[in-house]
Design a protein around this motif. Sequence first.
Motif, short mmCIF file in Angstrom:
data_model
loop_
_atom_site.label_atom_id
_atom_site.label_comp_id
_atom_site.label_asym_id
_atom_site.label_seq_id
_atom_site.Cartn_x
_atom_site.Cartn_y
_atom_site.Cartn_z
N GLY A 16 -12.39 2.50 11.06
CA GLY A 16 -11.63 2.74 10.02
C GLY A 16 -11.66 1.68 8.88
N SER A 17 -10.78 1.66 7.96
CA SER A 17 -10.79 0.83 6.71
C SER A 17 -9.33 0.12 6.53
N LEU A 18 -9.40 -1.06 6.20
CA LEU A 18 -8.14 -1.44 5.62
C LEU A 18 -8.46 -2.62 4.52
N ARG A 19 -7.63 -2.64 3.54
CA ARG A 19 -7.85 -3.48 2.35
C ARG A 19 -6.69 -4.76 2.24
N LEU A 20 -6.98 -5.87 2.48
CA LEU A 20 -5.97 -6.76 2.39
C LEU A 20 -6.06 -7.39 0.87
N SER A 21 -4.78 -8.01 0.19
CA SER A 21 -4.76 -8.53 -0.87
C SER A 21 -3.91 -10.01 -0.57
N CYS A 22 -4.25 -10.87 -1.69
CA CYS A 22 -3.58 -12.08 -1.59
C CYS A 22 -3.40 -12.62 -2.99
N ALA A 23 -2.24 -12.66 -3.48
CA ALA A 23 -1.76 -13.18 -4.80
C ALA A 23 -1.35 -14.52 -4.95
N ALA A 24 -1.88 -15.39 -5.54
CA ALA A 24 -1.57 -16.66 -5.90
C ALA A 24 -0.35 -16.86 -7.21
N SER A 25 0.35 -17.73 -6.95
CA SER A 25 1.49 -17.85 -8.12
C SER A 25 2.24 -19.02 -8.03
N GLY A 26 2.58 -19.77 -9.12
CA GLY A 26 3.28 -20.82 -9.40
C GLY A 26 2.50 -21.78 -10.52
N VAL A 69 -15.63 -9.18 -0.11
CA VAL A 69 -14.50 -9.76 -0.89
C VAL A 69 -14.74 -9.99 -2.35
N SER A 70 -13.65 -9.75 -3.03
CA SER A 70 -13.53 -9.67 -4.48
C SER A 70 -12.42 -10.29 -5.20
N ARG A 71 -12.48 -10.74 -6.24
CA ARG A 71 -11.28 -11.45 -6.84
C ARG A 71 -11.05 -10.91 -8.37
N ASP A 72 -10.05 -11.13 -8.96
CA ASP A 72 -9.35 -10.66 -10.16
C ASP A 72 -8.76 -11.91 -10.56
N ASN A 73 -9.48 -12.48 -11.43
CA ASN A 73 -9.02 -13.96 -11.94
C ASN A 73 -7.93 -13.92 -13.10
N ALA A 74 -7.84 -12.63 -13.53
CA ALA A 74 -6.49 -12.48 -14.34
C ALA A 74 -5.39 -12.34 -13.66
N LYS A 75 -5.51 -11.81 -12.43
CA LYS A 75 -4.30 -11.61 -11.44
C LYS A 75 -4.33 -12.84 -10.63
N ASN A 76 -5.09 -13.75 -10.44
CA ASN A 76 -5.07 -14.62 -9.31
C ASN A 76 -4.95 -14.33 -7.98
N THR A 77 -5.85 -13.19 -7.67
CA THR A 77 -5.79 -12.27 -6.64
C THR A 77 -7.35 -12.25 -6.06
N VAL A 78 -7.18 -12.12 -4.76
CA VAL A 78 -8.52 -12.04 -3.90
C VAL A 78 -8.34 -10.79 -3.13
N TYR A 79 -9.16 -10.07 -2.82
CA TYR A 79 -9.21 -8.94 -2.09
C TYR A 79 -10.21 -9.18 -0.76
N LEU A 80 -9.88 -8.19 0.27
CA LEU A 80 -10.99 -8.07 1.20
C LEU A 80 -10.80 -6.48 1.70
N GLN A 81 -12.04 -5.76 1.35
CA GLN A 81 -12.45 -4.58 1.89
C GLN A 81 -12.87 -4.63 3.16
N MET A 82 -12.32 -4.16 4.24
CA MET A 82 -12.95 -3.96 5.35
C MET A 82 -13.12 -2.64 5.86
N ASN A 83 -14.40 -2.38 6.04
CA ASN A 83 -14.70 -1.04 6.43
C ASN A 83 -15.61 -1.16 7.94
N SER A 84 -15.62 0.13 8.51
CA SER A 84 -16.43 0.10 9.86
C SER A 84 -15.61 -0.78 10.79
N LEU A 85 -14.47 -1.03 10.86
CA LEU A 85 -13.76 -1.77 11.49
C LEU A 85 -14.01 -1.86 13.03
N LYS A 86 -13.96 -2.94 13.89
CA LYS A 86 -14.45 -3.01 15.27
C LYS A 86 -13.31 -3.73 15.95
N PRO A 87 -13.00 -3.45 17.12
CA PRO A 87 -11.70 -3.97 17.94
C PRO A 87 -12.17 -5.70 17.95
#
Length: 123
Positions: A16-26, A69-87
Amino acid sequence: QVQLVESGGGLVQAGGSLRLSCAASGSILSINGMGWYRQAPGEQRELVATIIKGGTPNYADSVKGRFTVSRDNAKNTVYLQMNSLKPEDTAVYYCNAKILTVLLVGVSELDYWGQGTQVTVSS
């Protein structure tokens, strides 16, 4: 004060797949490197993927071809798209960012970490 807030972890079946997000603020002047690390029970924290501003991504061999891994500089956010996940991808995933910020003593680049998000892959 700078904060990193993660979201997107959970339980998924192998393949399966999951997508992680991380937003920086301050108090952020700029963000150079952003990325993801993970720590499985009883193991040391390890690099998963990183990306610098305007640069190419860097991946651990174990996730190449499956994670993006990708990032949106305007949103100060980094993403991690994870496909073909393994135990063996099961771990707590931590966001990291190297942030230029204003302190009382001046401007400094500091390492910041998110609180961690659990990813569990069932077989």
